[in-house]
Enzyme design. Structure first.
Site, PDB file in Angstrom:
ATOM      1  N   SER A 176       0.796  -1.225   0.000  1.00 34.86           N
ATOM      2  CA  SER A 176       0.000   0.000   0.000  1.00 34.86           C
ATOM      3  C   SER A 176       0.828   1.273   0.000  1.00 34.86           C
ATOM      4  O   SER A 176       0.361   2.316  -0.460  1.00 34.86           O
ATOM      5  CB  SER A 176      -0.928   0.010   1.222  1.00 34.86           C
ATOM      6  OG  SER A 176      -0.195  -0.214   2.414  1.00 34.86           O
ATOM      7  N   HIS A 196      -1.006   5.668   6.775  1.00 34.29           N
ATOM      8  CA  HIS A 196      -0.475   5.685   5.410  1.00 34.29           C
ATOM      9  C   HIS A 196      -0.164   7.126   5.007  1.00 34.29           C
ATOM     10  O   HIS A 196      -0.762   8.067   5.527  1.00 34.29           O
ATOM     11  CB  HIS A 196      -1.481   5.084   4.415  1.00 34.29           C
ATOM     12  CG  HIS A 196      -1.548   3.596   4.468  1.00 34.29           C
ATOM     13  ND1 HIS A 196      -2.386   2.924   5.324  1.00 34.29           N
ATOM     14  CD2 HIS A 196      -0.878   2.638   3.771  1.00 34.29           C
ATOM     15  CE1 HIS A 196      -2.227   1.621   5.167  1.00 34.29           C
ATOM     16  NE2 HIS A 196      -1.311   1.420   4.227  1.00 34.29           N
TER      17      HIS A 196
END
Length: 264
Positions: free
Chosen positions: A40, A246
């Site tokens: 990711s 993230h």
């Protein structure tokens, strides 16, 4: 000197030595095909602007591979990085994109192998003792099982793309210690999480070096922009939950992209 700059300097010295002995140097990476592998952090989860055909992989037009390709116009660009990818799933599901004509590869992998997302969930929901136990368990996996998994993945990448310049990118530290956060995790938890990130990056860097690949740290780029810094390039606990921990779009463009560009 940072790890990233060390390996960039080492690569420069090797190229200079090759030139001195009359050996052929590799063609410019932009002149051949570029393949972006990984999890990711390479697909761009958290950056938004996801490609419609990427589904749950959530490949973003604001992710560093897409930004680099747009700026450098490689002869081909194959973007297969996928949210949730492990070393095994990269090896089994992404390496078919590589070939003998691939000249540049980027990859992030390792965080999901040691269950870092589960660790962060425990830290947020279950208190300090559970958090520290989870961090310690993850560090044990980093030291004991991850090296062979990374080594196997890197060997497969080299086998599929023997002429490629392979850049392995690391992960940022999540927290600024002594920063502006007055709630949430304790400083002991934040320090342990940062320490685990350092261990993870160290394991990845060593295996990348063993494979003859270039490791590029992103720690320098994210310093001053961690959670609790007041100018975070990372999402904290977020809705949708998959964005949590993230990089934001700015973390991709100002963090990962420069780290990749400097050695690509």
């Amino acid at each position: 000197m940072s790890v990233r700059r060390f390996w960039a300097s080492a690569s420069t010295l090797l190229l200079a030595a090759a030139a001195a002995f009359g050996l052929a140097q590799p063609a410019s990476a932009a002149a051949g095909g570029y393949v972006a592998l990984g999890d990711s952090y390479s697909s761009g989860v958290g950056a938004g602007s996801y490609l419609s055909d990427s589904g749950d992989c959530r490949r973003s037009t604001k992710a560093y591979p897409y930004l680099w390709a747009a700026a450098n116009s490689p002869s081909s660009f194959t973007f297969v990085a996928c949210s949730g990818a492990t070393t095994n799933s990269v090896a089994s599901g992404q390496l078919s994109s590589l070939s003998s004509s691939t000249s540049l590869v980027s990859v992030t992998a390792g965080g999901n192998d040691v269950g870092f997302a589960d660790v962060m969930q425990d830290c947020v929901l279950s208190g300090e003792a559970a958090c520290l136990a989870g961090v310690n368990s993850a560090v044990g996996q980093m030291n004991n099982t991850l090296p062979s998994r990374l080594g196997s993945l890197y060997a497969s990448i080299h086998s599929k793309a023997p002429q490629a310049h392979v850049v392995v990118l690391g992960y940022p530290r999540f927290y600024k210690i002594g920063g502006s956060c007055i709630a949430g995790l304790t400083e002991k938890e934040r320090t342990a999480i940062n320490g685990a990130s350092d261990v993870l990056n160290g394991v990845i860097a060593k295996q990348a070096a063993n494979a003859g690949f270039t490791f590029s740290s992103v720690v320098d780029e994210f310093t001053g922009h961690e959670l609790c810094s007041g100018d975070a390039w990372l999402h904290s606990v977020s809705i949708p939950v998959y964005n949590s921990y993230h990089p934001k779009a700015v973390g991709q463009s100002n963090g990962y992209l420069p780290a990749f560009r400097s050695v690509a």
